[in-house]
Design a protein around this motif. Structure first.
Motif, PDB file in Angstrom:
ATOM      1  N   PHE A  78       0.851  -1.194   0.000  1.00 35.65           N
ATOM      2  CA  PHE A  78       0.000   0.000   0.000  1.00 35.65           C
ATOM      3  C   PHE A  78       0.884   1.239   0.000  1.00 35.65           C
ATOM      4  N   ARG A 149       9.392   0.454  -0.789  1.00 35.42           N
ATOM      5  CA  ARG A 149       9.067  -0.144   0.501  1.00 35.42           C
ATOM      6  C   ARG A 149       7.894  -1.119   0.358  1.00 35.42           C
ATOM      7  N   ALA A 150       6.894  -0.702  -0.444  1.00 35.24           N
ATOM      8  CA  ALA A 150       5.735  -1.575  -0.645  1.00 35.24           C
ATOM      9  C   ALA A 150       6.105  -2.815  -1.461  1.00 35.24           C
ATOM     10  N   ILE A 153       7.985  -6.282   0.208  1.00 38.52           N
ATOM     11  CA  ILE A 153       7.336  -7.432   0.843  1.00 38.52           C
ATOM     12  C   ILE A 153       6.789  -8.407  -0.203  1.00 38.52           C
TER      13      ILE A 153
END
Lengths: 344, 269
Positions: A78, A149-150, A153
């Motif tokens: 997100f 960063r999103a 994962i």
């Protein structure tokens, strides 16, 4: 991973935000949720992410019911409108966060985490900025960090809330192209929210046009632009003009006069919609007749504002720049592409 | 005009704040260093210092934890009775400390609501250390929470949402994201809380019973010494308490200068 939204309803303190919305997003698709503020688009995105729980309805991911999964378990990437970067962490630590918080069993070794974070920073073209803090970056760079960063994962789907909202026009255009490239390279199912129709048309495979907690229309940019199914979508997407008209045994009449336009449908009052650049000036032929009230030069054409006889609204049409159009002169024109909607 | 105003302000501060503070120290040192230091060798005074530190060490961490929890609940969740909770946190500010002490006497005292039950079970609260701790906790409840609520309100919840969406657990989110964000506000609140916990007089006085060497904290000990005309010892203790307050103030000022941005949005007391 495909996403199925099934009759999702959500209200905030009795103010309804979503009224039973259903939607299917295919795996690998890039979809825009488009609408004005208050249309429920961000709420829908947050429901898909698991940041909001719907009052009723379900969200399925890859065919499995995700409604009962927490936001952590949904495994979605997100990107927040304000980026929400962790200001106490360096850029590289921001990107590595999602890997570091994993339980020991699935957490990669330290060196591996760092290597992957740096790799992602290369991927989003921020090589060498890993030791900076978020406050030391420009808006566009922060946006890239948020995306890296999103992506870290390895999310099942990528969700972006107004990804370019806070950027200036030039950076915005650049990042738009770049996001498309990222999407094509990674193949993530991507959903983004925007109020900017130009952005949605340019970037998305499919558009979901929303208004007041409902989906108005779903379709490809071509479908949405060329065949809007409601006056709302016609007016919201692209430039448009409309006049009140009447349908009488298939003929469209404006102010009681023949226009030469025909459609099937029941007799009665209708709204005639067309786009300013889809009109032809007609000499001799029947058409809409109007008096020029204002005109201005727009790029290669002249945009004229007309008071159409028999209609209360003024319309805008584009005519060749060399065409005489002094205020007060009369013009006859006929829309090349147009649509009528019965007045309820 | 400007000079007059400035002069008035300075004279006022000198008369009301600085002069008394200077007097505390001059009075304490009037009979020389040796007398000053001997005040602290008195076992009762040492006990008072120990008790004050004990009370502070219990009350401050508890209120720090409570303050963080309360601020977290008020700013990150929506729930019924939120406004009531916020108002209740402020209660110790508006209620006289003496009244708060009385409440505990009415509750735990010999004639109190659960006093007989406590006596039967051999639990001492009033006129004992637990009562002093409770009274101190009561008056220092607001400090940390009041410092954190506006700060956390201005920071919003998106950082936490981002952490959760990246797979962090609630605790990881708190420790790695929220706590660093509120760090300096928390330190600031804890400092104010500490200063108040050490200096509290009214509430503690009601529940203490004034048994020298057993249930007197520093402020109570100062009063007893003063009433016994033992001025040097009284002022020596007072100077120590004032010194602790000055150190707190100094740390607070340094924090304000260094982390003005991160403390912005916090209310000054």
């Amino acid at each position: 991973m495909d996403i199925q939204v099934d009759k999702v309803a959500k209200a905030y303190e009795r103010f309804p935000a979503l009224h039973g919305v259903s939607l299917h997003i295919a795996s690998g698709e890039l979809v825009a949720l488009l609408g004005p503020s208050g249309s429920g688009k961000t709420t829908l995105l947050r429901v898909i992410a698991g940041l909001e729980s719907p009052d009723s309805g379900r969200v399925l991911m890859g065919g499995d019911d995700a409604s009962r999964l927490s936001v952590q378990q949904r495994h979605v990437g997100f990107v927040f409108q304000s980026y929400a970067l962790f200001r106490n962490m360096r850029v590289v630590d921001n990107v590595a966060f999602g890997l570091r918080v994993r339980p020991r069993a699935t957490r990669p070794p330290r060196a591996e985490i760092r290597r992957r974070a740096l790799e992602l920073l290369d991927f989003v073209q921020l090589t060498g900025l890993d030791r900076r803090y978020p406050q030391q970056l420009s808006g566009g760079q922060r946006q890239r960090v948020a995306l890296a960063r999103a992506l870290a994962i390895e999310p099942r789907v990528l969700l972006l809330d107004e990804p370019f909202g806070a950027l200036d026009a030039r950076v915005r255009k650049e990042l738009r192209k770049w996001l498309r490239e990222i999407h094509d390279r990674t193949g993530h199912t991507t959903v983004f929210v925007t109020h900017d129709q130009e952005e949605a048309l340019e970037l998305a495979d499919r558009l979901v046009v929303m208004s007041q907690g409902r989906i108005e229309q779903i379709g490809t940019p071509d479908e949405i632009y060329d065949h809007p199914t409601s006056p709302y979508v016609y007016g919201f997407i692209g430039e448009s003009s409309h006049v009140q008209a009447e349908r009488k045994s298939g003929e469209i009449l404006v102010g009681g006069r023949q226009t030469g336009l025909r459609t099937e449908g029941a007799d009665g009052p209708v709204l005639l919609y067309f786009r300013p650049h889809h009109v032809d000036l007609s000499d001799g032929e029947p058409g809409l007749v109007g008096t020029v009230t204002a005109q201005r030069r727009v790029g290669g054409v002249r945009r004229v504002e007309l008071a159409v006889e028999g209609a209360t609204e003024k319309v805008e049409i584009d005519i060749p720049s060399g065409f005489p159009a002094a205020p007060g002169s009369r013009l006859t024109f006929r829309p090349g592409r147009w649509q009528t909607y019965a007045l309820a | 005009m400007r000079r007059v105003l400035l002069a008035v302000a300075l004279v006022y501060i000198a008369a009301v704040l600085v002069l008394p503070l200077v007097l505390v120290f001059t009075e304490a040192f009037r009979k020389g260093w040796e007398n000053y230091l001997s005040a602290f060798t008195d076992p009762s005074s040492l006990a008072a210092i120990r008790l004050t530190l004990l009370v502070t060490v219990i009350a401050v961490p508890l209120n720090a934890v409570f303050g963080v929890l309360a601020a977290w609940s008020v700013t990150k969740y929506q729930f019924r009775g939120k406004a009531l909770l916020t108002t209740l946190i402020d209660l110790p500010f508006s209620v006289s400390p003496v009244v708060s002490g009385m409440v505990y006497v009415l509750l735990f005292g010999a004639q109190g609501l659960i006093g007989p039950w406590l006596r039967d079970n051999g639990i001492e609260i009033i006129f004992a250390v637990p009562g002093i701790v409770l009274a101190t906790m009561f008056v220092t409840v607001p400090f940390v929470a009041r410092e954190l609520i506006p700060l956390m309100q201005s920071q919003g919840t998106t950082d936490e949402e981002a952490a959760l969406s990246l797979g962090a657990s609630g605790w990881q989110t708190f420790r790695r994201v929220t706590l660093p964000n509120i760090k300096w506000g928390l330190v600031y609140g804890v400092l104010l809380c500490t200063a108040r916990a050490m200096g509290e007089f009214g509430a503690v006085s009601v529940v203490s019973g004034h048994i020298r060497g057993k249930t007197t904290t520093m402020p109570l000990d100062i009063e007893i010494l003063y009433n016994d005309y033992n001025f040097t010892a009284a002022f020596a203790m007072a100077s120590l308490l004032a010194l602790l307050a000055l150190v707190t103030l100094l740390i607070k000022t340094v924090l304000e200068l260094r982390f003005a941005d991160e403390l912005a949005g916090t209310r000054r007391h």
